[in-house]
Design a protein around this motif. Sequence first.
Motif, PDB file in Angstrom:
ATOM      1  N   GLY A  12      10.136   4.405 -14.347  1.00  0.00           N
ATOM      2  CA  GLY A  12      10.255   5.828 -14.066  1.00  0.00           C
ATOM      3  C   GLY A  12       9.696   6.308 -12.751  1.00  0.00           C
ATOM      4  N   ASN A  13       9.060   5.430 -11.977  1.00  0.00           N
ATOM      5  CA  ASN A  13       8.541   5.859 -10.682  1.00  0.00           C
ATOM      6  C   ASN A  13       8.337   4.650  -9.766  1.00  0.00           C
ATOM      7  OD1 ASN A  13       6.244   4.631 -11.677  1.00  0.00           O
ATOM      8  ND2 ASN A  13       4.905   6.367 -11.349  1.00  0.00           N
ATOM      9  N   TYR A  14       7.702   4.887  -8.652  1.00  0.00           N
ATOM     10  CA  TYR A  14       7.358   3.825  -7.705  1.00  0.00           C
ATOM     11  C   TYR A  14       5.863   3.874  -7.461  1.00  0.00           C
ATOM     12  CZ  TYR A  14      12.326   3.455  -6.757  1.00  0.00           C
ATOM     13  OH  TYR A  14      13.676   3.269  -6.892  1.00  0.00           O
ATOM     14  N   SER A  15       5.281   2.714  -7.221  1.00  0.00           N
ATOM     15  CA  SER A  15       3.869   2.658  -6.862  1.00  0.00           C
ATOM     16  C   SER A  15       3.746   1.901  -5.545  1.00  0.00           C
ATOM     17  CB  SER A  15       3.045   1.977  -7.951  1.00  0.00           C
ATOM     18  OG  SER A  15       3.455   0.632  -8.120  1.00  0.00           O
ATOM     19  N   ALA A  16       2.701   2.209  -4.812  1.00  0.00           N
ATOM     20  CA  ALA A  16       2.459   1.553  -3.531  1.00  0.00           C
ATOM     21  C   ALA A  16       0.975   1.235  -3.403  1.00  0.00           C
ATOM     22  CB  ALA A  16       2.894   2.458  -2.376  1.00  0.00           C
ATOM     23  N   TYR A  17       0.696   0.146  -2.694  1.00  0.00           N
ATOM     24  CA  TYR A  17      -0.692  -0.188  -2.399  1.00  0.00           C
ATOM     25  C   TYR A  17      -0.779  -0.828  -1.024  1.00  0.00           C
ATOM     26  CZ  TYR A  17       0.342  -5.023  -3.818  1.00  0.00           C
ATOM     27  OH  TYR A  17       0.871  -6.283  -3.925  1.00  0.00           O
ATOM     28  N   VAL A  18      -2.007  -0.890  -0.514  1.00  0.00           N
ATOM     29  CA  VAL A  18      -2.273  -1.409   0.825  1.00  0.00           C
ATOM     30  C   VAL A  18      -3.148  -2.646   0.680  1.00  0.00           C
ATOM     31  CG1 VAL A  18      -3.142  -0.840   3.127  1.00  0.00           C
ATOM     32  CG2 VAL A  18      -2.236   0.976   1.659  1.00  0.00           C
ATOM     33  N   PRO A  19      -2.613  -3.849   0.921  1.00  0.00           N
ATOM     34  CA  PRO A  19      -3.411  -5.062   0.734  1.00  0.00           C
ATOM     35  C   PRO A  19      -4.721  -5.075   1.533  1.00  0.00           C
ATOM     36  CG  PRO A  19      -1.105  -5.632   1.006  1.00  0.00           C
ATOM     37  CD  PRO A  19      -1.225  -4.158   1.289  1.00  0.00           C
ATOM     38  N   ASP A  20      -4.720  -4.456   2.699  1.00  0.00           N
ATOM     39  CA  ASP A  20      -5.921  -4.472   3.534  1.00  0.00           C
ATOM     40  C   ASP A  20      -6.941  -3.394   3.175  1.00  0.00           C
ATOM     41  OD1 ASP A  20      -5.147  -6.658   5.192  1.00  0.00           O
ATOM     42  OD2 ASP A  20      -3.817  -5.319   6.302  1.00  0.00           O
ATOM     43  N   LEU A  21      -6.576  -2.494   2.270  1.00  0.00           N
ATOM     44  CA  LEU A  21      -7.480  -1.421   1.845  1.00  0.00           C
ATOM     45  C   LEU A  21      -7.554  -1.415   0.320  1.00  0.00           C
ATOM     46  CD1 LEU A  21      -6.205   1.458   4.185  1.00  0.00           C
ATOM     47  CD2 LEU A  21      -8.249   0.030   4.517  1.00  0.00           C
ATOM     48  N   PRO A  22      -8.345  -2.315  -0.261  1.00  0.00           N
ATOM     49  CA  PRO A  22      -8.435  -2.397  -1.723  1.00  0.00           C
ATOM     50  C   PRO A  22      -8.748  -1.037  -2.343  1.00  0.00           C
ATOM     51  CG  PRO A  22      -9.622  -4.208  -0.711  1.00  0.00           C
ATOM     52  CD  PRO A  22      -9.223  -3.271   0.405  1.00  0.00           C
ATOM     53  N   GLY A  23      -7.989  -0.703  -3.369  1.00  0.00           N
ATOM     54  CA  GLY A  23      -8.178   0.564  -4.059  1.00  0.00           C
ATOM     55  C   GLY A  23      -7.343   1.702  -3.507  1.00  0.00           C
ATOM     56  N   ARG A  39       0.808   7.222   2.762  1.00  0.00           N
ATOM     57  CA  ARG A  39       0.333   7.579   4.104  1.00  0.00           C
ATOM     58  C   ARG A  39      -0.876   8.513   3.993  1.00  0.00           C
ATOM     59  NH1 ARG A  39       4.881   9.038   5.898  1.00  0.00           N
ATOM     60  NH2 ARG A  39       5.417   7.086   6.911  1.00  0.00           N
ATOM     61  N   ASP A  40      -0.775   9.512   3.123  1.00  0.00           N
ATOM     62  CA  ASP A  40      -1.911  10.413   2.897  1.00  0.00           C
ATOM     63  C   ASP A  40      -3.095   9.668   2.299  1.00  0.00           C
ATOM     64  OD1 ASP A  40      -0.465  12.559   3.903  1.00  0.00           O
ATOM     65  OD2 ASP A  40      -0.009  13.403   1.930  1.00  0.00           O
ATOM     66  N   ALA A  41      -2.824   8.739   1.376  1.00  0.00           N
ATOM     67  CA  ALA A  41      -3.894   7.968   0.735  1.00  0.00           C
ATOM     68  C   ALA A  41      -4.627   7.094   1.746  1.00  0.00           C
ATOM     69  CB  ALA A  41      -3.325   7.114  -0.399  1.00  0.00           C
ATOM     70  N   ILE A  42      -3.888   6.507   2.684  1.00  0.00           N
ATOM     71  CA  ILE A  42      -4.518   5.680   3.724  1.00  0.00           C
ATOM     72  C   ILE A  42      -5.465   6.536   4.561  1.00  0.00           C
ATOM     73  CG2 ILE A  42      -4.085   4.413   5.879  1.00  0.00           C
ATOM     74  CD1 ILE A  42      -1.446   3.408   4.503  1.00  0.00           C
ATOM     75  N   ARG A  43      -5.003   7.691   4.983  1.00  0.00           N
ATOM     76  CA  ARG A  43      -5.858   8.581   5.787  1.00  0.00           C
ATOM     77  C   ARG A  43      -7.100   8.992   5.008  1.00  0.00           C
ATOM     78  NH1 ARG A  43      -0.562  11.749   7.502  1.00  0.00           N
ATOM     79  NH2 ARG A  43       0.057  10.488   9.284  1.00  0.00           N
ATOM     80  N   PHE A  44      -6.911   9.355   3.738  1.00  0.00           N
ATOM     81  CA  PHE A  44      -8.036   9.766   2.897  1.00  0.00           C
ATOM     82  C   PHE A  44      -9.016   8.616   2.697  1.00  0.00           C
ATOM     83  CE2 PHE A  44      -9.943  10.522  -1.308  1.00  0.00           C
ATOM     84  CZ  PHE A  44     -10.488  11.777  -1.096  1.00  0.00           C
ATOM     85  N   HIS A  45      -8.493   7.427   2.453  1.00  0.00           N
ATOM     86  CA  HIS A  45      -9.320   6.240   2.240  1.00  0.00           C
ATOM     87  C   HIS A  45     -10.160   5.936   3.484  1.00  0.00           C
ATOM     88  CE1 HIS A  45      -9.983   2.564  -0.193  1.00  0.00           C
ATOM     89  NE2 HIS A  45     -10.163   1.981   0.976  1.00  0.00           N
TER      90      HIS A  45
END
Length: 68
Positions: A12-23, A39-45
């Motif tokens: 029902g949706n898509y998920s994304a993660y950043v291997p170089d930024l755990p969590g 993109r917003d999550a990377i900036r926030f992280h």
Amino acid sequence: MRYAIVIEKAEGNYSAYVPDLPGCVATADTIEAVQHEIRDAIRFHIDGLKADGAPVPAPTSIAEYIEA
């Protein structure tokens, strides 16, 4: 900086993660929306790491497609 992201189709949706930024993860209903959210999550992280005085990991992951 440019970070590699992984986008996966879920139920029902898509998920994304950043291997170089755990969590650092995001979910959304469409690929376009999850790209915006990650993109917003990377900036926030990264802002959170800096605020905590923690090092910001350099992008090192590489994404490629291989024909089998």
